[in-house]
Design an enzyme around this catalytic site. Structure first.
Site, short mmCIF file in Angstrom:
data_model
loop_
_atom_site.label_atom_id
_atom_site.label_comp_id
_atom_site.label_asym_id
_atom_site.label_seq_id
_atom_site.Cartn_x
_atom_site.Cartn_y
_atom_site.Cartn_z
N ASN A 1 -0.40 -17.13 1.33
CA ASN A 1 -0.36 -15.53 0.69
C ASN A 1 0.90 -14.94 1.49
O ASN A 1 0.42 -14.79 1.94
CB ASN A 1 -1.67 -15.31 0.32
CG ASN A 1 -1.70 -14.14 -0.26
OD1 ASN A 1 -2.70 -13.12 0.08
ND2 ASN A 1 -0.61 -13.43 -0.78
N GLY A 2 1.49 -14.20 0.64
CA GLY A 2 2.51 -12.79 1.29
C GLY A 2 4.01 -13.34 0.44
O GLY A 2 4.34 -14.13 -0.30
N TYR B 1 -4.66 -1.16 -5.54
CA TYR B 1 -4.93 -2.57 -6.57
C TYR B 1 -5.14 -3.49 -6.23
O TYR B 1 -6.28 -3.88 -7.39
CB TYR B 1 -3.51 -1.70 -7.50
CG TYR B 1 -3.70 -3.19 -8.07
CD1 TYR B 1 -3.79 -2.94 -9.66
CD2 TYR B 1 -2.76 -4.58 -8.19
CE1 TYR B 1 -3.88 -3.86 -10.50
CE2 TYR B 1 -2.94 -5.17 -9.22
CZ TYR B 1 -2.83 -4.95 -10.54
OH TYR B 1 -3.32 -5.68 -11.38
N GLY C 1 -4.41 -14.11 -8.24
CA GLY C 1 -3.47 -14.97 -9.03
C GLY C 1 -4.24 -15.61 -10.17
O GLY C 1 -4.99 -16.36 -9.86
N CYS D 1 -0.83 -13.14 -4.46
CA CYS D 1 -1.55 -15.30 -4.69
C CYS D 1 -2.66 -15.29 -3.79
O CYS D 1 -3.20 -13.80 -3.06
CB CYS D 1 -1.07 -16.26 -4.01
SG CYS D 1 -1.21 -16.67 -2.23
P1 AMP Z 1 3.02 -0.53 -16.00
O1 AMP Z 1 2.13 -0.19 -16.87
O2 AMP Z 1 4.45 -0.92 -15.94
O3 AMP Z 1 3.26 1.50 -15.28
O4 AMP Z 1 1.69 -0.74 -14.42
C1 AMP Z 1 1.26 -0.35 -14.45
C2 AMP Z 1 -0.70 -0.63 -13.90
O5 AMP Z 1 -0.37 -2.23 -14.23
C3 AMP Z 1 -1.81 -0.61 -13.80
O6 AMP Z 1 -2.50 0.18 -14.77
C4 AMP Z 1 -1.66 -0.73 -12.80
O7 AMP Z 1 -3.40 -1.16 -12.55
C5 AMP Z 1 -1.62 -2.36 -12.83
N1 AMP Z 1 -0.32 -2.75 -11.45
C6 AMP Z 1 0.12 -2.10 -11.01
N2 AMP Z 1 0.64 -2.34 -10.72
C7 AMP Z 1 0.28 -4.51 -10.55
C8 AMP Z 1 0.66 -5.23 -10.26
N3 AMP Z 1 1.33 -5.33 -9.01
N4 AMP Z 1 0.65 -6.53 -10.59
C9 AMP Z 1 -0.73 -6.77 -12.00
N5 AMP Z 1 -0.65 -5.39 -12.34
C10 AMP Z 1 -0.09 -4.41 -11.74
#
Ligand code: AMP
Length: 494
Positions: A130-131, A270, A53, A27
């Site tokens: 947040n957390g 990210y 979020g 968030c």
């Molecule tokens: P996946 O498709 O499950 O391997 O997730 C990897 C993709 O999701 C990557 O392109 C990242 O940019 C994105 N990603 C990684 N961590 C998160 C997160 N905590 N929340 C949302 N997207 C994420």
């Protein structure tokens, strides 16, 4: 909000459904003090923090005598437009706001939306977080056993009950008393007693920054939310710092025992927006230098560097600059699709990846390409994109990842699935390459990541960041009910 008497903290955590659902949190928070446009500034700040979020937002204001609140599912822009009737209701010189992730699966999603606000013995109290708290399950159980009535499934509500039950005198001391009972990661913004209060947990896992615009003080998860309102970044709150903002100015307290700072390294990889500066470092620059380091560690011959948009773009630029291989747009992203990662089922996630990304054969046909993305979690995105690139005519597809393998879930505020669903926890790098269909696959090393972000070597005894998702070394005590293996993908996020 319910509020009641005293909490016992001696019992072990119970394996309640709330425990399992409650710790996948993401968030953004924002606060404004000293402007009759506090709610407008907060809506703008939340808009800039939308990436943290996207499922729901809320704003609570205080006008000197009464609190006003509006909370809604959906994007900030859809619910807090400048001329909307709800914005007219959000009167006052203090405002706080919150963006959160999915409410799906909760009995009453509207009850989960922050900021929470309640009438306590000393007056009104509003809070946005947040957390993620790691001992909230145990605290919640004992609060319920002794009479508290919880209205949401959120760990944040525990703080409200602890403040309500505290025997300390003023609201600041009550809040300190409550937070001393809590383990976990928190950046908080609160309104109480005509004050705006900001707090960062002792490890400083999540960001929180103080800004100023004329006579108005602002608190925000990231500096991009200060930029949007034309405010100057004054400074980031220090780990364990409580900042109290009143009409007389800003007062800083350090009420907690000092521990070593552990800022979340995934904020750089990210989570934060690339135009933000967090912990004194520009996120964009950090991402580009991770890309450059990745090229130094694992470059292979290719014709083009292709980013997986949007999160892979800065690292791919850094990679291209370092390797001297041209950068091109081989994947086009549809911006009208939400984050694929948070879809509840694997089928939905796979469909959404198709909706979100499409190949650009004009760039990749007949080319040996290196795809750069920020992370691999379940492998859904990589699997789809590698196939897409081959179907578009790429002759070789190499994948380079701007983070180490994600082997452990986060308990401190980033949404990650259970360890069984983390592909890097289940397979070797070579096996993952085969699984996603890539000709080769490399992740940046943990040391390379530290060097790229901060120019330092990782201190094995006392790592300078929280890197638990890559190393399994959790800096903040996990409750006995929480372990990497037991965690399932939750539905309550903030
Ligand atoms: P996946 O498709 O499950 O391997 O997730 C990897 C993709 O999701 C990557 O392109 C990242 O940019 C994105 N990603 C990684 N961590 C998160 C997160 N905590 N929340 C949302 N997207 C994420």
């Amino acid at each position: 909000m319910a509020h009641d008497t005293h909490a016992s903290t001696d019992e072990p955590d119970h394996e309640t459904p709330w425990d399992i659902d409650g710790f996948h949190e993401e968030c953004g928070v924002f606060g404004a003090f000293g402007s009759n446009d506090a709610s407008v500034l907060t809506a703008l700040g939340l808009h800039a923090l939308q990436h943290r979020g996207q499922e729901a937002s809320g704003i609570v204001t205080f006008d000197g005598s009464a609190f006003h609140a509006h909370r809604a599912l959906g994007h900030v822009g859809d619910n807090f437009g400048a001329d909307s009737p709800q914005m007219k209701e959000l009167r006052g010189h203090i405002a706080i706001g919150h963006n959160r992730y999915s409410t799906s699966g909760n009995v009453n999603p509207l009850m989960e939306i922050q900021p929470f606000s309640s009438e306590l013995a000393f007056g009104g109290f509003a809070l946005a977080h947040n957390g993620n708290l790691t001992n909230a399950g145990r605290l919640r159980s004992s609060l319920i056993e002794t009479g508290s009535l919880f209205q949401s499934s959120s760990d944040t509500e525990v703080i409200v009950h602890l403040v309500a039950r505290s025997h300390q005198e003023g609201v600041t001391d009550r809040l300190i008393d409550a937070l001393k009972q809590i383990d976990g990661a928190y950046s908080l913004v609160c309104i109480a007693d005509d004050m705006l209060i900001g707090v960062r947990d002792p490890h400083g896992v999540r960001p929180l920054i103080l800004g100023q615009r004329d006579d108005t003080w602002l608190l925000a998860s990231e500096s991009c939310a200060l930029d949007i309102v034309g405010a100057t970044a004054v400074r980031e709150l220090e780990p364990g710092e409580m900042m109290i903002i009143t009409k007389d100015g800003v007062q800083s307290l350090k009420p907690f025992q000092q521990v070593s700072p552990r800022f979340c390294v995934f904020e750089y990889i990210y989570f934060s927006r690339p135009d933000s500066v967090v912990e004194g470092r520009g996120v964009y620059h950090a991402r580009k230098s991770i890309g450059a380091e990745l090229a130094k560690e694992s470059h292979t011959e290719a014709d083009l560097i292709i980013p997986v948009p949007d999160s892979g773009v800065p690292a791919a630029l850094g990679y291209a600059e370092e390797s001297g291989v041209p950068f091109d747009l081989g994947i086009i992203r549809n911006h009208y699709v939400g984050r694929t990662f948070i879809q509840p089922s694997q089928k939905n996630r796979t469909d959404s990846v198709k909706l979100k990304h499409n190949a650009n054969p004009a760039a990749v046909a007949g080319k040996r390409i290196i795809l750069v993305d920020d992370s691999i979690v379940r492998g859904t995105t990589s699997r789809k994109i590698v196939t897409m690139m081959r179907n578009a005519g790429a002759t070789e597809v190499h994948m380079r990842i701007a983070s180490p393998p994600t082997t452990h879930p986060c308990f401190y505020g980033v949404d990650t699935p259970s360890q069984e669903q983390l592909i890097a926890a289940q397979m070797s790098v070579d096996e993952i390459a085969k699984e996603i269909g890539a000709d080769s696959l490399s992740f940046i090393s943990v040391d390379g990541m530290y060097n790229a972000i901060a120019g330092i070597a990782r201190d094995a005894e006392q790592p300078q960041f929280c890197d638990a998702c890559f190393t399994g070394e959790y800096p903040i005590r996990l409750a006995s009910g929480l372990s990497a293996k037991r965690v399932s993908h939750g539905s309550a996020r903030k």
